[in-house]
Design an enzyme around this catalytic site. Structure first.
Site, PDB file in Angstrom:
ATOM      1  CB  SER A 174      -0.893   0.017   1.249  1.00  0.00           C
ATOM      2  OG  SER A 174      -1.553   1.259   1.398  1.00  0.00           O
ATOM      3  CE1 TYR A 194      -4.489  -1.804   5.160  1.00  0.00           C
ATOM      4  CE2 TYR A 194      -3.279   0.153   4.470  1.00  0.00           C
ATOM      5  CZ  TYR A 194      -4.012  -0.977   4.157  1.00  0.00           C
ATOM      6  OH  TYR A 194      -4.257  -1.284   2.840  1.00  0.00           O
TER       7      TYR A 194
END
Length: 261
Positions: free
Chosen positions: A152, A166
């Protein structure tokens, strides 16, 4: 003088078996269906078997071949079982796409250990377990393979949205991807990562119902739009196919320019 020969089929996945975790919805679903359209047989692994089976049924109805497997990617014994079932039913695994992931937002000072551990367990441990188990199969088989890990932009740039867990998990995925690229190059196993910005997955669709959240996302994306899920397919097929046979250890940003800023 030299000739490149016939390269028009280098994106073909005919006769390839691809395992996709998190294939029951979102980017995983788009990748699974995309792989099938390029000729692959797909093993769709998801914690929600109903979703996985629905995607498999769609692929089969479109003339492809797919199976659905239920698995919690954070559980080692379930990962082993999912890989064994794929090999038993489909004969081999040529490519892995480790896509399954979750988010659980909270400001860093308020984040609980439960939130931290849960995200790390799915997003990083789950990727590692599948990488290792499929990697063992590829090594034993002796014909190489392609591993694609879902990273990501959050693993590369700082965010202000309560994503410490995350971001840490995705940064770990990037480091893991590069390490495996070096360790397993001798086996002709390529290890790469895809790092998307925001795409119109079910989670993001909910978030952008808040105009302020959508505006925040768009401010950071030079192309000034949220990605459509099908736009992940090109990068995925590239990394799974012979088109990327000299590519390993990279992070392919599919982010509308987010990380170029």
């Amino acid at each position: 003088m030299y000739s490149i020969g016939n390269v028009k089929n280098i994106f073909s996945l005919e006769d390839k078996v691809v395992l996709v975790t998190g294939g029951g919805q979102g980017l995983g679903q788009a990748m699974a269906e995309g792989f099938s359209q390029f000729g692959a047989v797909v093993s769709i692994v998801d914690i929600n078997l109903e979703n996985a089976q629905s995607v498999a049924d769609t692929i089969i109805a479109d003339g492809g071949k797919a199976i659905a497997i239920k698995c919690d990617v954070s559980k080692e014994y379930q990962v082993k079982a999912a890989v064994e079932k794929t090999i038993k039913e489909l004969g081999k695994i040529d490519s892995l796409s480790a896509v399954a992931g979750i988010g659980d937002r909270n400001p860093a000072e308020e984040m609980t250990m439960g939130q931290w551990d849960r995200v790390i367990a799915i997003n990083l441990r789950g990727v590692w377990l599948f990488d290792q188990e499929v990697g063992r199969h590829m090594i034993a088989r002796g014909e190489g393979g392609s591993i694609i890990n879902m990273a990501s932009i959050a693993g590369q740039v700082g965010l202000t949205t309560g994503n410490a867990n995350y971001s840490a998990s995705k940064g770990g995925v990037i480091a893991l991807t590069r390490d495996l690229a070096i360790e397993w190059a001798k086996y002709n196993i390529r290890s790469n990562a895809i790092a998307p910005a925001q795409f119109k997955t079910p989670l993001i669709q909910k978030l952008i119902q808040n105009p302020e959240t959508e505006a925040y996302f768009l401010r950071n994306i030079p192309l000034n739009r949220i990605g459509e899920v099908w736009e992940i397919v090109g990068a995925s097929v590239f990394l799974a196919s012979d088109a990327s046979s000299m590519v390993t250890g990279i992070v392919l940003n599919v982010d509308g320019g987010h990380t170029a800023k």
